[in-house]
Scaffold this motif. Structure first.
Motif, PDB file in Angstrom:
ATOM      1  N   GLU A   1     -21.923   2.953 -10.148  1.00  0.00           N
ATOM      2  CA  GLU A   1     -22.999   3.910  -9.875  1.00  0.00           C
ATOM      3  C   GLU A   1     -22.451   5.164  -9.204  1.00  0.00           C
ATOM      4  OE1 GLU A   1     -25.916   3.698 -10.943  1.00  0.00           O
ATOM      5  OE2 GLU A   1     -26.527   1.604 -11.133  1.00  0.00           O
ATOM      6  N   PHE A   2     -21.427   5.018  -8.402  1.00  0.00           N
ATOM      7  CA  PHE A   2     -20.787   6.175  -7.780  1.00  0.00           C
ATOM      8  C   PHE A   2     -20.148   7.066  -8.842  1.00  0.00           C
ATOM      9  CE2 PHE A   2     -16.829   8.058  -6.187  1.00  0.00           C
ATOM     10  CZ  PHE A   2     -17.312   8.850  -5.165  1.00  0.00           C
ATOM     11  N   ILE A   3     -19.511   6.451  -9.830  1.00  0.00           N
ATOM     12  CA  ILE A   3     -18.894   7.216 -10.906  1.00  0.00           C
ATOM     13  C   ILE A   3     -19.951   7.982 -11.698  1.00  0.00           C
ATOM     14  CG2 ILE A   3     -17.573   7.021 -13.056  1.00  0.00           C
ATOM     15  CD1 ILE A   3     -16.140   4.627 -11.817  1.00  0.00           C
ATOM     16  N   LEU A   4     -21.103   7.354 -11.909  1.00  0.00           N
ATOM     17  CA  LEU A   4     -22.181   8.001 -12.662  1.00  0.00           C
ATOM     18  C   LEU A   4     -22.933   9.043 -11.844  1.00  0.00           C
ATOM     19  CD1 LEU A   4     -23.700   4.916 -14.540  1.00  0.00           C
ATOM     20  CD2 LEU A   4     -22.191   6.681 -15.451  1.00  0.00           C
ATOM     21  N   GLY A   5     -22.693   9.081 -10.555  1.00  0.00           N
ATOM     22  CA  GLY A   5     -23.377  10.058  -9.712  1.00  0.00           C
ATOM     23  C   GLY A   5     -24.718   9.597  -9.198  1.00  0.00           C
ATOM     24  N   ASN A   6     -25.014   8.295  -9.259  1.00  0.00           N
ATOM     25  CA  ASN A   6     -26.291   7.757  -8.783  1.00  0.00           C
ATOM     26  C   ASN A   6     -26.135   7.353  -7.321  1.00  0.00           C
ATOM     27  OD1 ASN A   6     -27.296   8.096 -11.377  1.00  0.00           O
ATOM     28  ND2 ASN A   6     -26.728   6.031 -11.990  1.00  0.00           N
ATOM     29  N   THR A   7     -26.492   8.235  -6.413  1.00  0.00           N
ATOM     30  CA  THR A   7     -26.236   8.020  -4.993  1.00  0.00           C
ATOM     31  C   THR A   7     -27.036   6.853  -4.438  1.00  0.00           C
ATOM     32  OG1 THR A   7     -25.774  10.374  -4.717  1.00  0.00           O
ATOM     33  CG2 THR A   7     -26.234   9.110  -2.720  1.00  0.00           C
ATOM     34  N   PHE A   8     -28.337   6.823  -4.709  1.00  0.00           N
ATOM     35  CA  PHE A   8     -29.187   5.786  -4.125  1.00  0.00           C
ATOM     36  C   PHE A   8     -28.795   4.384  -4.588  1.00  0.00           C
ATOM     37  CE2 PHE A   8     -33.374   3.458  -4.149  1.00  0.00           C
ATOM     38  CZ  PHE A   8     -33.396   3.224  -2.787  1.00  0.00           C
ATOM     39  N   PRO A   9     -28.666   4.110  -5.892  1.00  0.00           N
ATOM     40  CA  PRO A   9     -28.201   2.767  -6.287  1.00  0.00           C
ATOM     41  C   PRO A   9     -26.821   2.438  -5.744  1.00  0.00           C
ATOM     42  CG  PRO A   9     -29.139   3.919  -8.163  1.00  0.00           C
ATOM     43  CD  PRO A   9     -28.994   4.928  -7.072  1.00  0.00           C
ATOM     44  N   CYS A  10     -25.944   3.429  -5.636  1.00  0.00           N
ATOM     45  CA  CYS A  10     -24.616   3.189  -5.099  1.00  0.00           C
ATOM     46  C   CYS A  10     -24.689   2.682  -3.663  1.00  0.00           C
ATOM     47  CB  CYS A  10     -23.780   4.464  -5.173  1.00  0.00           C
ATOM     48  SG  CYS A  10     -22.192   4.391  -4.327  1.00  0.00           S
ATOM     49  N   VAL A  11     -25.524   3.319  -2.847  1.00  0.00           N
ATOM     50  CA  VAL A  11     -25.661   2.913  -1.451  1.00  0.00           C
ATOM     51  C   VAL A  11     -26.336   1.556  -1.344  1.00  0.00           C
ATOM     52  CG1 VAL A  11     -26.714   3.527   0.754  1.00  0.00           C
ATOM     53  CG2 VAL A  11     -25.691   5.299  -0.659  1.00  0.00           C
ATOM     54  N   VAL A  12     -27.368   1.336  -2.136  1.00  0.00           N
ATOM     55  CA  VAL A  12     -28.105   0.068  -2.080  1.00  0.00           C
ATOM     56  C   VAL A  12     -27.208  -1.104  -2.453  1.00  0.00           C
ATOM     57  CG1 VAL A  12     -29.951  -1.254  -3.165  1.00  0.00           C
ATOM     58  CG2 VAL A  12     -30.367   1.098  -2.468  1.00  0.00           C
ATOM     59  N   PHE A  13     -26.577  -1.029  -3.611  1.00  0.00           N
ATOM     60  CA  PHE A  13     -25.758  -2.142  -4.068  1.00  0.00           C
ATOM     61  C   PHE A  13     -24.518  -2.325  -3.194  1.00  0.00           C
ATOM     62  CE2 PHE A  13     -27.570  -0.909  -8.424  1.00  0.00           C
ATOM     63  CZ  PHE A  13     -28.694  -1.684  -8.212  1.00  0.00           C
ATOM     64  N   GLY A  14     -23.960  -1.219  -2.700  1.00  0.00           N
ATOM     65  CA  GLY A  14     -22.781  -1.328  -1.852  1.00  0.00           C
ATOM     66  C   GLY A  14     -23.069  -1.999  -0.525  1.00  0.00           C
ATOM     67  N   THR A  15     -24.176  -1.623   0.120  1.00  0.00           N
ATOM     68  CA  THR A  15     -24.494  -2.203   1.426  1.00  0.00           C
ATOM     69  C   THR A  15     -24.952  -3.659   1.308  1.00  0.00           C
ATOM     70  OG1 THR A  15     -26.698  -1.207   1.218  1.00  0.00           O
ATOM     71  CG2 THR A  15     -25.063  -0.022   2.521  1.00  0.00           C
ATOM     72  N   ILE A  16     -25.760  -3.961   0.304  1.00  0.00           N
ATOM     73  CA  ILE A  16     -26.201  -5.356   0.135  1.00  0.00           C
ATOM     74  C   ILE A  16     -25.030  -6.235  -0.280  1.00  0.00           C
ATOM     75  CG2 ILE A  16     -27.712  -6.884  -1.181  1.00  0.00           C
ATOM     76  CD1 ILE A  16     -29.757  -4.690  -1.299  1.00  0.00           C
ATOM     77  N   GLY A  17     -24.165  -5.729  -1.159  1.00  0.00           N
ATOM     78  CA  GLY A  17     -22.987  -6.501  -1.537  1.00  0.00           C
ATOM     79  C   GLY A  17     -22.082  -6.755  -0.345  1.00  0.00           C
ATOM     80  N   ALA A  18     -21.887  -5.740   0.506  1.00  0.00           N
ATOM     81  CA  ALA A  18     -21.070  -5.931   1.705  1.00  0.00           C
ATOM     82  C   ALA A  18     -21.715  -6.926   2.663  1.00  0.00           C
ATOM     83  CB  ALA A  18     -20.851  -4.585   2.403  1.00  0.00           C
ATOM     84  N   PHE A  19     -23.049  -6.920   2.724  1.00  0.00           N
ATOM     85  CA  PHE A  19     -23.724  -7.908   3.569  1.00  0.00           C
ATOM     86  C   PHE A  19     -23.457  -9.325   3.065  1.00  0.00           C
ATOM     87  CE2 PHE A  19     -27.402 -10.728   4.054  1.00  0.00           C
ATOM     88  CZ  PHE A  19     -27.440 -10.837   5.435  1.00  0.00           C
ATOM     89  N   TRP A  20     -23.486  -9.513   1.735  1.00  0.00           N
ATOM     90  CA  TRP A  20     -23.199 -10.841   1.199  1.00  0.00           C
ATOM     91  C   TRP A  20     -21.792 -11.287   1.595  1.00  0.00           C
ATOM     92  CZ3 TRP A  20     -26.968 -13.657   0.630  1.00  0.00           C
ATOM     93  CH2 TRP A  20     -28.070 -13.388  -0.167  1.00  0.00           C
ATOM     94  N   PHE A  21     -20.822 -10.375   1.519  1.00  0.00           N
ATOM     95  CA  PHE A  21     -19.459 -10.708   1.926  1.00  0.00           C
ATOM     96  C   PHE A  21     -19.417 -11.098   3.406  1.00  0.00           C
ATOM     97  CE2 PHE A  21     -17.851  -8.113  -1.776  1.00  0.00           C
ATOM     98  CZ  PHE A  21     -17.205  -9.167  -2.400  1.00  0.00           C
ATOM     99  N   ALA A  22     -20.096 -10.326   4.246  1.00  0.00           N
ATOM    100  CA  ALA A  22     -20.096 -10.598   5.681  1.00  0.00           C
ATOM    101  C   ALA A  22     -20.804 -11.916   5.990  1.00  0.00           C
ATOM    102  CB  ALA A  22     -20.762  -9.451   6.427  1.00  0.00           C
ATOM    103  N   PHE A  23     -21.918 -12.170   5.297  1.00  0.00           N
ATOM    104  CA  PHE A  23     -22.659 -13.406   5.529  1.00  0.00           C
ATOM    105  C   PHE A  23     -21.833 -14.628   5.144  1.00  0.00           C
ATOM    106  CE2 PHE A  23     -25.839 -16.617   4.204  1.00  0.00           C
ATOM    107  CZ  PHE A  23     -26.537 -16.744   5.402  1.00  0.00           C
ATOM    108  N   ALA A  24     -21.141 -14.534   4.016  1.00  0.00           N
ATOM    109  CA  ALA A  24     -20.301 -15.653   3.582  1.00  0.00           C
ATOM    110  C   ALA A  24     -19.103 -15.824   4.502  1.00  0.00           C
ATOM    111  CB  ALA A  24     -19.839 -15.422   2.143  1.00  0.00           C
ATOM    112  N   ALA A  25     -18.516 -14.712   4.952  1.00  0.00           N
ATOM    113  CA  ALA A  25     -17.350 -14.809   5.834  1.00  0.00           C
ATOM    114  C   ALA A  25     -17.704 -15.482   7.152  1.00  0.00           C
ATOM    115  CB  ALA A  25     -16.779 -13.416   6.098  1.00  0.00           C
ATOM    116  N   THR A  26     -18.925 -15.291   7.614  1.00  0.00           N
ATOM    117  CA  THR A  26     -19.347 -15.909   8.864  1.00  0.00           C
ATOM    118  C   THR A  26     -19.340 -17.430   8.749  1.00  0.00           C
ATOM    119  OG1 THR A  26     -20.738 -13.998   9.327  1.00  0.00           O
ATOM    120  CG2 THR A  26     -21.182 -15.985  10.586  1.00  0.00           C
ATOM    121  N   MET A  27     -19.652 -17.940   7.566  1.00  0.00           N
ATOM    122  CA  MET A  27     -19.726 -19.392   7.382  1.00  0.00           C
ATOM    123  C   MET A  27     -18.392 -20.003   6.976  1.00  0.00           C
ATOM    124  SD  MET A  27     -23.464 -19.743   5.539  1.00  0.00           S
ATOM    125  CE  MET A  27     -23.045 -18.647   4.188  1.00  0.00           C
TER     126      MET A  27
END
Length: 284
Positions: free
Chosen positions: A112-138
């Motif tokens: 989405e960043f390559i396509l220039g879609n700022t809002f989807p880029c931020v949404v998917f990036g932050t939620i994806g990073a949260f999934w990584f952080a949530f899994a790392a905690t466990m």
């Protein structure tokens, strides 16, 4: 000087005579009315002129993120609601959360960043990073929860300790604020997208309440909040499934379009009101 004044006077008189013979001036309309589809293309999608040449040769990456979202949130919501005796608050889904949730969302965020879609880029990036952080905690090797246990080495005991629960709840508070911002921004798109963020907002608020109640020893109230979070996440996942179907049907060229509750018309009406007010307001 007198000759010059007489010449100027004659020129002014001649100009006034010619002006009186001209036809009356008319007002030229300067406002343009856009349809809902035109408004969405202009203001809700990136300008293709600002995109790279690669953007014209790739597909829509959003269904990839939606697929990763629903395939992780649906079983996790069932686990939070304790269906069929499920327990552990998602520990069993550590692998899927990393490779199906976080990884797919991160890949989509880059696309989405390559396509220039700022809002989807931020949404998917932050939620994806949260999934990584949530899994790392466990994951025990990250040593995030084990120090909260009495032995300082037991991850399972640390995840249930009051100190960890009361501390980790602040992450859910921050995510709830982020989902509120995303929900407000999603009102420029459609109702389904907005409902997904509304459901996620309720999820993080209920998880915050659940962790603080469990940290204080209120097990009954805490477990009810966990189940409520699971129910909200289940509704959000169903909306994600529906949006995934809509986008895949459009990608495959089906002869019909499923409704998503386009909210662009509301912004078009507001735009028209602003334009009319600007035209009626006096200029100084």
């Amino acid at each position: 000087m007198d000759s010059a004044n007489s010449q100027n006077g004659e020129t002014k008189d001649a100009f006034q005579n010619r002006e009186s013979t001209l036809p009356g001036l008319t007002t030229v309309p300067t406002s343009v009315t856009l349809s809902g589809e035109q408004f969405e293309r202009l203001y809700l999608t990136p300008m293709t002129a600002r995109q790279s040449s690669l953007a014209k040769h790739v597909g829509n990456p959003t269904p990839l993120a939606l697929g990763g979202f629903v395939i992780t949130t649906t079983p996790l919501s069932c686990s939070l609601m304790a269906w069929r005796g499920a327990s552990g608050n998602g520990i069993a889904f550590t692998g899927p959360i990393v490779f199906l949730g976080g990884l797919l969302l991160l890949i989509t965020s880059i696309l989405e960043f390559i396509l220039g879609n700022t809002f989807p880029c931020v949404v998917f990036g932050t939620i994806g990073a949260f999934w990584f952080a949530f899994a790392a905690t466990m994951i025990p090797s990250f040593n995030a929860a084990a120090p909260y246990s009495s032995s300082t080495t037991d991850t399972a005991a640390g995840l249930a300790s009051p100190g960890f629960l009361n501390t980790y709840a602040f992450l859910f508070v921050t995510m709830a604020v982020l989902m509120l911002i995303f929900m407000i921004c999603a009102t420029r798109t459609n109702i389904v997208y907005t409902l997904i963020f509304l459901g996620l907002l309720l999820v993080f608020l209920l998880l915050t309440a659940a962790y603080w109640q469990l940290g204080q020893g209120n097990t009954a109230i805490g477990n009810r909040c966990v189940k409520g979070a699971g129910a909200s996440l289940f509704v959000a996942s169903l909306c994600g499934f529906y949006l995934l179907i809509v986008q895949l049907f459009e990608a495959m060229g089906f002869p019909f379009h499923l409704p998503v509750g386009d909210l662009a018309a509301l912004w078009v009406r507001n735009q028209k009101k602003l334009v009319s007010q600007e035209r009626l307001s006096p200029s100084f």
